[in-house]
Design an enzyme around this catalytic site. Structure first.
Site, PDB file in Angstrom:
ATOM      1  N   CYS A 113      23.633  44.718   3.123  1.00 50.56           N
ATOM      2  CA  CYS A 113      22.611  43.913   3.813  1.00 50.56           C
ATOM      3  C   CYS A 113      22.560  42.442   3.993  1.00 50.56           C
ATOM      4  CB  CYS A 113      21.181  43.513   2.316  1.00 50.56           C
ATOM      5  SG  CYS A 113      20.443  45.745   2.058  1.00 50.56           S
ATOM      6  N   HIS A 114      23.273  41.363   3.369  1.00 48.92           N
ATOM      7  CA  HIS A 114      23.671  39.796   3.872  1.00 48.92           C
ATOM      8  C   HIS A 114      25.154  40.187   3.752  1.00 48.92           C
ATOM      9  CE1 HIS A 114      18.876  40.441   2.883  1.00 48.92           C
ATOM     10  NE2 HIS A 114      19.358  40.063   4.371  1.00 48.92           N
ATOM     11  N   GLY A 115      26.113  40.272   3.420  1.00 44.97           N
ATOM     12  CA  GLY A 115      27.259  40.242   3.771  1.00 44.97           C
ATOM     13  C   GLY A 115      27.904  39.679   1.959  1.00 44.97           C
TER      14      GLY A 115
END
Lengths: 432, 184, 264
Positions: B148-150
């Site tokens: 999703c956001h690394g």
């Protein structure tokens, strides 16, 4: 009577609120200082009790709805899950199911009170009519609610009652071509959302069952408003003449209603905790089976008199008209009763017919619970129960459409006291 | 006629105070079932702990099990992965707490504090950033990568890079046999 | 009022007695007069030993055909089993398994794949679905027993009468249908269930003699519990609530009299 408000806000916050939304003033005027006849008896406590019942049903209903699943596959299981697994689920379930019975017990006593003391007569006609409408919505709500557990009785009661509308096929046999269904079948299939009671039916019944109690609440607000315009009737049926005839609602009737409410709740608690299935039907503990009809379909006790009336008429459409006519008749009571005297305390002849009417309702209720082909053996003669049911139905309609108008005109009422205060003081003197 | 009682509560009004108090207590007691019915039911609580056989998981493999409706990663670590996890210095860890529900709250995030047996990494598979499920065997640190956001986690499930604020939580569990665990 | 009301009440009271009572041999007999200790309106409780004996009868006799799918193993703490016993009972059960890694739910012999149970599992059913149940029982469907005591008019007395009512000779001229058995307590008197209970069908671990009557009473007690595991809690709470309400009613009455003292 709607007089001048005596509410005085006591602090800054109260004054601020009163200038913007005078809700405290409204509460003060309607529930505290409201002048109420000083001679109200136990039969006048059922209005408050009914408000309590509505509140209980709504609150228990909302929490039950947090656990209930309105699909044919899962409804019965979700109710058993409530009874077995949800914390206090059994208690909420039994309060809600028995609460419906207590609600109808209270409403019938409330309605009979209205008939006996002439509470439907001028100027309270709209109050009475609102009451009848509330009763009809209550019946609808109870019917919808009974379907939700999806037991055998739920399913088959839904089938039988929705099928009543097919009687309208007699009026319009075909909407359109010769092979199109008639008016009644079209309406019935519209109600079902299909060709029989099923998932779509259950889902919409759940939605409506959740909605209607709030409609009832709104109607109750109108009902109380309509009551407060002329003020309460009283057991003597004579008008309030002045402040000496009344007491402020609080504390006199808050404490009296509170006491009788507590007695009512004791009866309610006895049912919930010690006889929770007493008014119910064992067949509703069997999951709904569209292929097996229970040998004996019966509605809950509060609908039995109307069920008896329906079954006593062999012709389908006429039976349905009799059923709806029996309830619709109630709307006309304010004008059917021609007597200028309100309370049957002073109407010795009408009083007799009233008590026969009460017995008639009980008899019809009993007959509604019996199998349609049941028979009485009276000293060698076999009387099919159909005949007492027909006589009972006849008396029901005769009571409203014949007896009420006629007796009001020919009866000689007893003399009434001059005023409520005079009557109360007279009783006090007589008691000494 | 009614006589108004304007004096302060005397013995005469005690009855009303008593009645009102008892009624209020009754209402309070009656309210509890309505509140408690929203708590997890006994059917839900019966699943509050699960026993799992993890013997069939190969070295280097991971299986995912559900516990209390959450995914739990059970990963059989290779020797290399264990060594890597043990070698990480505390300075490289953005979140220095172990986040292990079997240990006190202030336990530091050493590899030892993240496991019961070094072969087995057992963590709740929910990214501590915004709740997505991290992907196994991806990212620079040999552990997990959240798509999703690394966010990137190492072979002990600790956050190393990315927006996630905490290490993956270690659920309460215990070994009840050589290859059997009970979670919760 | 003086005449009409008493007449009406009298009539209402005798009306039920006037109702028909057909002396027809296919109508069922009313249930036997039997009272169970747990049926006390206010103080009825279950005997834990009897519940466990009843569970044993269910497990060893009835569960061959009848499911009890609303009772989970963890619910059996209500009949007095502890956590270890429950775990062992569950583990000994074969629960239909979720699909394996190949997506199969049956093995190569066509047998349903199973796994050992856990306390959260409900008791497994003897048949996979209604059709399988009917196929194994001459077309009849053995009902699930979870709420059977509440689902039958007459409740525990009815179920007890049914179970202990087999073995009687049908009256002369009565036709027992194929694949059915005579039971005078069942509607129509032809029941699809063969007599389930026999003397010594189970060996009770507490040494109680396993007569048919004892087995019937025990299993009915267990099934009553299964229909409503919360019964004892309900009655206990009811006792407390009614006592509280009576006290409150007393206080309200005193308040009411105080308020209305000068009014009459």
């Amino acid at each position: 009577m709607s007089g001048n408000s005596t509410y005085e806000p006591k602090n800054g916050l109260s004054r601020w609120l009163d200038a913007r939304l005078p809700i405290m003033r409204l509460a003060h005027d309607t529930m505290s200082t409201f002048p109420t006849p000083r001679n109200l008896n136990i039969w006048y406590t059922f209005g408050g009790i009914l408000t309590f019942c509505l509140g209980v049903q709504i609150v228990t209903g909302i929490v039950l709805a947090m656990h209930y699943t309105p699909t044919a596959a899962a409804a019965f299981d979700s109710v058993e899950n409530i009874r077995r697994e949800v914390n206090y689920g059994w208690l909420l379930n039994f309060i809600h199911s028995n609460g419906a019975s207590m609600f109808f017990l209270a409403v019938y006593l409330h309605m009979f009170r209205g008939l006996y003391y002439g509470s439907s007569k001028a100027p309270r006609e709209v109050l009475w009519i609102l009451g009848v409408i509330i009763y009809v919505v209550m019946v609808a709500t109870a019917f919808l609610g009974y379907v939700l557990p999806w037991g055998q009785m739920s399913f088959w009661a839904a089938t039988v009652i929705t099928n009543l509308f097919t009687s309208l096929d007699q009026i319009i046999p075909h909407l359109g071509g010769a092979h199109d269904p008639g008016l009644g079948t079209t309406i019935t299939q519209w109600l079902w959302g299909g060709f029989a009671v099923g998932d779509p039916t259950l889902n919409r019944f759940f939605s409506l069952h959740y909605l209607l109690p709030f409609v009832i609440a709104g109607l109750v607000v109108l009902h109380i408003w309509a009551l407060h315009v002329p003020g309460n009737n009283n057991p003597l049926g004579i008008d309030v003449k002045g402040p000496q005839d009344t007491v402020p609602f609080h504390p006199y009737y808050t404490v009296k209603d509170g006491f009788y409410l507590c007695l009512f709740v004791i009866l309610f608690a006895f049912l919930v905790f010690f006889a929770p299935d007493f008014v119910g039907n064992p067949d509703n503990y069997t999951p709904a089976n569209p292929l097996v009809t229970p040998p004996h379909i019966v509605p809950e006790w509060y609908l039995l008199p109307f069920y008896a009336m329906l079954r006593s008429i062999p012709q389908k459409l006429v039976g349905v008209l009799v059923l709806f006519g029996a309830i619709a008749t109630l709307l006309f009571v304010p004008w059917l009763d021609t007597s200028r005297v309100r309370s049957m305390r002073f109407r010795p002849l009408m009083k007799q017919f009233f008590w026969i009417f009460v017995a008639d309702c009980l008899l019809l209720g009993y007959l509604g619970s019996q199998e349609p082909q049941a028979v009485w053996h009276l000293g060698g003669v076999d009387v099919p129960l159909l005949w007492p049911a027909r006589i009972g139905t006849l008396y029901y309609f005769a009571f409203f459409w014949v007896i009420m108008p006629v007796i009001g005109l020919i009866e000689t009422p007893r003399p009434r006291p001059d005023s409520i205060a005079a009557s109360v003081l007279g009783n006090a003197q007589a008691a000494e | 006629m009614a006589t108004t009682n304007t004096a302060e509560p005397t013995r005469r009004d005690f009855i009303h105070i008593a009645t009102g108090t008892v009624a209020a207590v009754g209402v309070g007691l009656a309210a509890w079932p309505f509140i408690d019915q929203m708590n997890p039911s006994s059917a839900v609580l019966a699943l509050s702990s699960v026993e799992i056989d993890i013997g069939s998981i190969q070295e280097g493999q991971q299986s995912v099990f559900m516990w209390r409706s959450k995914p739990v990663f059970v990963r059989r670590r290779t020797k290399k992965e264990i060594a890597e996890a043990e070698a990480v210095s505390m300075n490289d860890l953005p979140d220095k707490l172990a986040r292990n529900l079997n240990l006190p709250e202030d336990a530091p995030a050493t590899d030892k504090n993240r496991i019961e047996k070094p072969d087995w990494l057992i963590v709740i598979g929910i990214c501590t950033h915004l709740g997505c499920i991290p992907l196994n065997n991806q990212g620079e640190f040999g552990g997990y990568l959240c798509p999703c956001h690394g966010s990137q986690y190492d072979t002990a499930g600790r956050i190393r890079k990315g927006p996630a604020p905490e290490n993956l939580a270690v659920p309460p569990y215990a070994f009840i046999g050589p290859t059997k665990i009970k979670i919760g | 009022m003086r005449i009409a009301l008493p007449l009406a009440v009298m009539f209402a009271l005798i009306a039920p007695a006037l109702a028909d009572d057909a002396a027809n041999t296919t109508d069922p007999l009313p249930p036997k007069e039997v009272s169970f200790p747990f049926q006390g309106t206010f103080f009825g409780t279950y005997d834990r030993e009897q519940l466990q004996r009843g569970f044993q009868v269910y497990k060893e006799v009835c569960s061959a055909c009848h499911s009890l799918n609303r009772i989970a193993y963890h619910d059996l703490d209500g009949i007095g089993f502890d956590a270890a016993q429950i775990k062992a009972l569950a583990a000994a059960a074969k629960i239909p398994a979720e699909p394996n890694d190949k997506g199969e739910t049956y093995d190569s012999d066509g047998q349903r794949l199973t796994r050992p149970g856990i306390p959260a599992d409900t008791l497994p059913a003897p048949f996979a679905n209604e059709k399988a149940a009917r196929a194994n029982n001459n077309g009849a469907l053995p009902p699930d027993l979870s709420v059977i005591v509440k689902a039958r008019e007459g409740g525990a007395a009815y179920v007890y009468s049914l179970l202990s009512g087999f073995g009687q000779k049908p009256p002369p001229g009565f036709h027992v249908l194929a694949n059915k058995y005579y039971n005078p307590y069942f509607a129509g008197r032809n029941i699809s269930m063969p007599p389930p209970l026999t003397e010594g069908a189970v060996t009770y671990s507490d040494g109680t003699t396993a007569s048919v009557d004892q087995e019937a009473k025990d299993v009915v007690t267990f099934l009553s519990w299964a229909s409503e595991p919360k019964m004892e809690e309900r009655k206990r709470m009811g006792f407390e609530v009614i006592l509280f309400l009576l006290a409150l009613a007393g206080l309200l009455y005193l308040s009411y009299r105080r308020v209305w003292r000068d009014m009459h």
